[in-house]
Enzyme design. Structure first.
Site, PDB file in Angstrom:
ATOM      1  N   GLU A  76      66.785 -69.826 -16.793  1.00 41.21           N
ATOM      2  CA  GLU A  76      66.447 -69.008 -17.922  1.00 41.21           C
ATOM      3  C   GLU A  76      64.834 -69.164 -18.044  1.00 41.21           C
ATOM      4  O   GLU A  76      64.134 -68.194 -18.444  1.00 41.21           O
ATOM      5  CB  GLU A  76      67.065 -69.491 -19.106  1.00 41.21           C
ATOM      6  N   HIS A  94      65.085 -63.043 -12.525  1.00 41.67           N
ATOM      7  CA  HIS A  94      66.381 -63.811 -12.070  1.00 41.67           C
ATOM      8  C   HIS A  94      66.685 -63.276 -10.384  1.00 41.67           C
ATOM      9  O   HIS A  94      66.930 -64.012  -9.581  1.00 41.67           O
ATOM     10  CB  HIS A  94      67.395 -63.267 -12.600  1.00 41.67           C
ATOM     11  N   HIS A 103      62.689 -59.751 -17.201  1.00 42.73           N
ATOM     12  CA  HIS A 103      63.652 -61.033 -17.125  1.00 42.73           C
ATOM     13  C   HIS A 103      64.656 -60.972 -16.082  1.00 42.73           C
ATOM     14  O   HIS A 103      64.821 -61.855 -15.292  1.00 42.73           O
ATOM     15  CB  HIS A 103      64.112 -61.218 -18.683  1.00 42.73           C
ATOM     16  N   GLU A 104      65.158 -59.966 -16.162  1.00 44.39           N
ATOM     17  CA  GLU A 104      66.550 -59.617 -15.141  1.00 44.39           C
ATOM     18  C   GLU A 104      65.954 -59.533 -13.790  1.00 44.39           C
ATOM     19  O   GLU A 104      66.556 -60.158 -12.922  1.00 44.39           O
ATOM     20  CB  GLU A 104      67.331 -58.284 -15.528  1.00 44.39           C
TER      21      GLU A 104
END
Ligand code: ZN
Length: 145
Positions: free
Chosen positions: A79, A20, A16-17
């Site tokens: 997100e 980003h 997920h990071e």
């Protein structure tokens, strides 16, 4: 990282990071070079899937991320985008993407009592979990054969 009791769950957070970083969400907060270096090294470790090293690296990247402001709030749209991209990274690296639902459900439950630091910048709710469930069939096409 107490919510990451095993590698699949670590993979949920890290991918997920990375998402980003790859999607340039952190453009204004850290240099692009830094973001891509973090993304590249974590992704590499995920791909090689070496358990103890993966955990060590995940921890150091997590610390680095906190230092450089990666773990800051993003918009809801960012997100959702990072969730979906992260799922694709997980699938490509051979992790169980179904665990993402479990992870974000745990995060959602924990917000009712004492939220961990990650939680405060990554609120999870039923909408988020539903969006992830909806993305799973499409993302499973990326699964490592
Ligand atoms: Zn996020």
């Amino acid at each position: 990282m107490s919510y990451c009791s095993d590698e699949d769950l670590i993979a949920v957070v890290m991918s997920h990071e990375i998402a980003h970083a790859v999607a340039k969400h952190s453009n204004e907060r850290m240099s692009q070079q830094m973001a891509s270096q973090i993304g590249a090294s974590v992704l590499e470790s995920l791909l090689f899937n070496q358990s103890s090293e993966t955990k060590l690296l995940a921890q150091s990247v997590y610390g680095l991320g906190a230092q450089y402001g990666v773990m800051l709030p993003y918009s809801r749209k960012q997100e959702y985008e990072a969730d979906k991209l992260g799922l694709i990274f997980m699938a490509m690296a051979g992790y169980n993407i179904d665990r993402a639902v479990e992870f974000w459900s745990k995060m959602s439950d924990s917000s009712k009592s004492a939220p961990p630091a990650f939680m405060s910048t990554h609120p999870s709710d039923q909408n988020r979990i539903d969006a992830i469930k909806k993305a799973l069939p499409e993302v499973s096409k990326y699964k490592k054969k």
